[in-house]
Design a protein around this motif. Sequence first.
Motif, PDB file in Angstrom:
ATOM      1  N   ASP A 171     -11.295 -13.760  -5.068  1.00 58.92           N
ATOM      2  CA  ASP A 171     -11.976 -12.911  -6.044  1.00 58.92           C
ATOM      3  C   ASP A 171     -11.888 -11.441  -5.639  1.00 58.92           C
ATOM      4  O   ASP A 171     -11.529 -10.577  -6.450  1.00 58.92           O
ATOM      5  N   THR A 172     -12.229 -11.156  -4.376  1.00 63.27           N
ATOM      6  CA  THR A 172     -12.143  -9.763  -3.913  1.00 63.27           C
ATOM      7  C   THR A 172     -10.695  -9.295  -3.891  1.00 63.27           C
ATOM      8  O   THR A 172     -10.401  -8.136  -4.213  1.00 63.27           O
ATOM      9  N   ALA A 173      -9.780 -10.176  -3.525  1.00 66.87           N
ATOM     10  CA  ALA A 173      -8.363  -9.817  -3.524  1.00 66.87           C
ATOM     11  C   ALA A 173      -7.924  -9.403  -4.922  1.00 66.87           C
ATOM     12  O   ALA A 173      -7.201  -8.409  -5.100  1.00 66.87           O
ATOM     13  N   GLU A 174      -8.357 -10.152  -5.923  1.00 67.45           N
ATOM     14  CA  GLU A 174      -7.955  -9.827  -7.292  1.00 67.45           C
ATOM     15  C   GLU A 174      -8.495  -8.468  -7.717  1.00 67.45           C
ATOM     16  O   GLU A 174      -7.815  -7.700  -8.385  1.00 67.45           O
ATOM     17  N   HIS A 175      -9.715  -8.151  -7.313  1.00 67.28           N
ATOM     18  CA  HIS A 175     -10.275  -6.833  -7.630  1.00 67.28           C
ATOM     19  C   HIS A 175      -9.384  -5.721  -7.082  1.00 67.28           C
ATOM     20  O   HIS A 175      -9.089  -4.734  -7.774  1.00 67.28           O
TER      21      HIS A 175
END
Length: 933
Positions: free
Chosen positions: A739-743
Amino acid sequence: MSVHFDLLGPLAVSRDGSPVTLGSTKQQLILATLLLRPAEAVSTDELVAMLWGDQPPASAAANVRTYVRGLRQALTGQQAPEHRILTTPGGYLLRVEPGERDLDRFDAAAARGRAALADGDPAGAQAELATAVGLWRGPALAGLPLPRLLSGRVARLEERRLLAEEDHAVAQLALGEPAVVIPRLRALLDRHPLRQRAWAQLMTSLYHIGDVAGALAAFRQARQVLAEQTGMDPGPELTRLHDDVLHHRLGQRPSSGGGPAPGTTEGLPRQLPLALPGFVGRDAELARLDTALDAPDDQPAGVDITTVSGMAGVGKTTLALHWAHRVVGRFPDGQLYVNLRGYDDADVVSPADALVAFLEALGVPIGRIPTSTDARTGLYRSLLASRRMLIVLDNARDADQVRPLLPGAGRCAVVVTSRDQLSSLVAAEGARPLTLDVLTATESMNLLRSRLGADRLAAEPAATAEMIEATGRLPLALSMVAARVAAKPAFPLEAVAAQLRPAEGRLGALADGDVRRVFSWSHRALSPDAARLLRLLGLHPGPDLTGDAAAALLGRPRAAVAPLLRELTRLHLLTEHLPERYALHDLLRSYAAELALASEQAELRQAAVGRMYDHYLHSAHPAALLLQPTWTPVDTVPALPSNVHVPIPDRAGAVAWFNAEHPVLLRVLRQAAETGFERYAGALAWTLAAYLAPRGLFQEQLAAQQAALDAAERIGDLPAQGLANRMLARALMRLGDHDTAEHHVQRALRLYEQLGDLDSLALTLRHYTEHCTARGRLTEALTHSIEALRVSRLIGNRYATARALNTKGYLHALNGDFRQAVADCTAALAEQRQMDDRVGQAATLDSLGFAHQRLGDLAAAVECYEQSIERFRESAHRYHEAETLTRLGEAREAMADLRAAAEAWRRAVRIYHELGDPAAEEARRRLARLVAA
């Protein structure tokens, strides 16, 4: 064609049973070097250095090419000259199949023998180990004039031979054949008389044939040899065996030295640093530590924890290491040590990073170390549960830093040193507290006496007492005073004492001001240049530095700084803890930083740290390009032309440099980000990624990229923000935080669109494709790959276009559109062949093979896979080679060619195992299933 390479004796090669003429001595030395590093690229520079040392002829590289050409012809006969020795970027690689080297056969037989010993099968062990030992025809590479670069490797081979001979003796003794063992052990000890394990086996064998006098005589001979050659006494195990022989306490059929003798490092971590010099007194504290070893062996196993606390410089580490070396024989499974740097002004060592180092020391391959701290702690405790080990956790900040590093069970002892009392460890974990105070007056006198001699102190007792009082009996301060006095044998002690007197009154209780006064005295005693270097060293973040980095700080040539480093080391202001690597005590670093702030003009301080950042960046950036030659170079700050930079000639040199410097680079990066040198921070983060990402050090990669992103946002540098977001996303994805990677990857895409940086946009789209594929969003991944292809074509980047086209084709295959996949990948392959993009071709051929296999065209799939494997092997991309070998095995199995399938999976297992990758287990299961069928 059958080829055998024999190294365990004179170098010899046979082809189809006939001996091969190997040519000149230099040609044989090249072959020996390649044979000792099979399937590994060896650079031309390394071969030149091996053959000619520091004075190669102008034609050295051409001569190496001639020698290699001769070897190829000798090894392959009429076959293609590239069959055995492959040309790699900047060097050569020798392809060796399993079992072709006698060294491989030796290792395999020795491993089977040890496994049989562990399983209680001495007869099987004896047979296998006899086979292993029998492969040796003399010293390894006998008859060749071995240069320094080869002699070290050959010495390690000899150590393996000795261990196998000793294990063979264990098996024969377990079979009740002591008379057979004795002559072999005597021959071994004639060659290597310091092998205490072999002496123990000889004594045991003599005892069991009834020659008690001979066993006792063997002990006396061992003791004499050890004393003459090392100045040491026999270890505790050999001494206990002597006592058992003397009192007839040996069993009827002993294991006879099956375990490692004291000092043997076979498979055991021995991480204790050298004990620090100048240890005196502390008898009561040592006795308290000894109580950790007093529990009877028949009591339930438990972990003993002792905390040693006290102020900086009071000797906590000195005490812990002195005691640890004194009792090392009581911990047969080894010792672990880490400096947690809890009170360093720079980054402390996190429990997660300390666990990585401990797990590697315990034999866990880097690829199998879990990513989370909890999982690492669980694995660590599982490995220690049945062991008796000593663990020293030095310089801890608090209990939370220590808890993940404590064993959960087993008969381990842990010593923790800290300035903090660590009260919660005492309350919750049952740790025994030991508070270390300054030395007593008697101990202080003994310390000075050991350094300066009794006569000199006795001549000036009042001055001696005043020096002791002025230093507050702090061991660090006393050692510094002693070093100064020892360097000036004609200097009156009264003059030294006068320099230590405070301006007003007498010194009372120990306080930081007193320590600072001692430091200031040492600083004043330095030459002006050395004093300025000490001040500037306070600006370096640590944990250590090289002479080159010191030269950059001072703005002087390396040769001019060497005598200043020797001066600082001589006066105990600097420690050369490794060759050419220097460390400051944390108190001294803080003091030196205070001096720099007080006495160096702000612009001069800025210039010094700027030279330091320039030194690290423009040494690291070329090294990173050697590690990742296909990466687009980052836009760095221009290099300072007169500064000190480290020339790194080849990839092996780059790996070695990063191995030593990456802890420093992480601190330098963070310091640069926080002190107004944000552009250096961003560029350093890129260089570190070239080293950290391939090694799977994603936590460190995360920290580096986060610091770079913070710095870029602070100064509004949008290109640097895009780069940091993109690389941060890749680290997060590898750590499972999708999730943080996608951000972050989406943030990078928006920045590159805003900037109009289409090159970076195309690359980030490809990264986003990988992210979506990992999350199972294949349709979305295909959409992003099509956009990456469009942008790459728009900017005319053929390299990126071909890579994006292959990505698109592979995603079509994953989505079931195999014919479109073949079309896309075929087009990509044609482009890559025109550009000679060998790695790109390898990846595309793998994708083509996958698509053909799903279409049912197994012959075409096998052809693509085999070409892909060859190109991956040429480029030393071993992980991808193993992946494609796995697919090749699947295709061969589908063709009912089970022998070829097994061979492909066997090769994949070998590569995965050597890389320490968990994929080895799946490949093993495939192979086992096939063999069983």
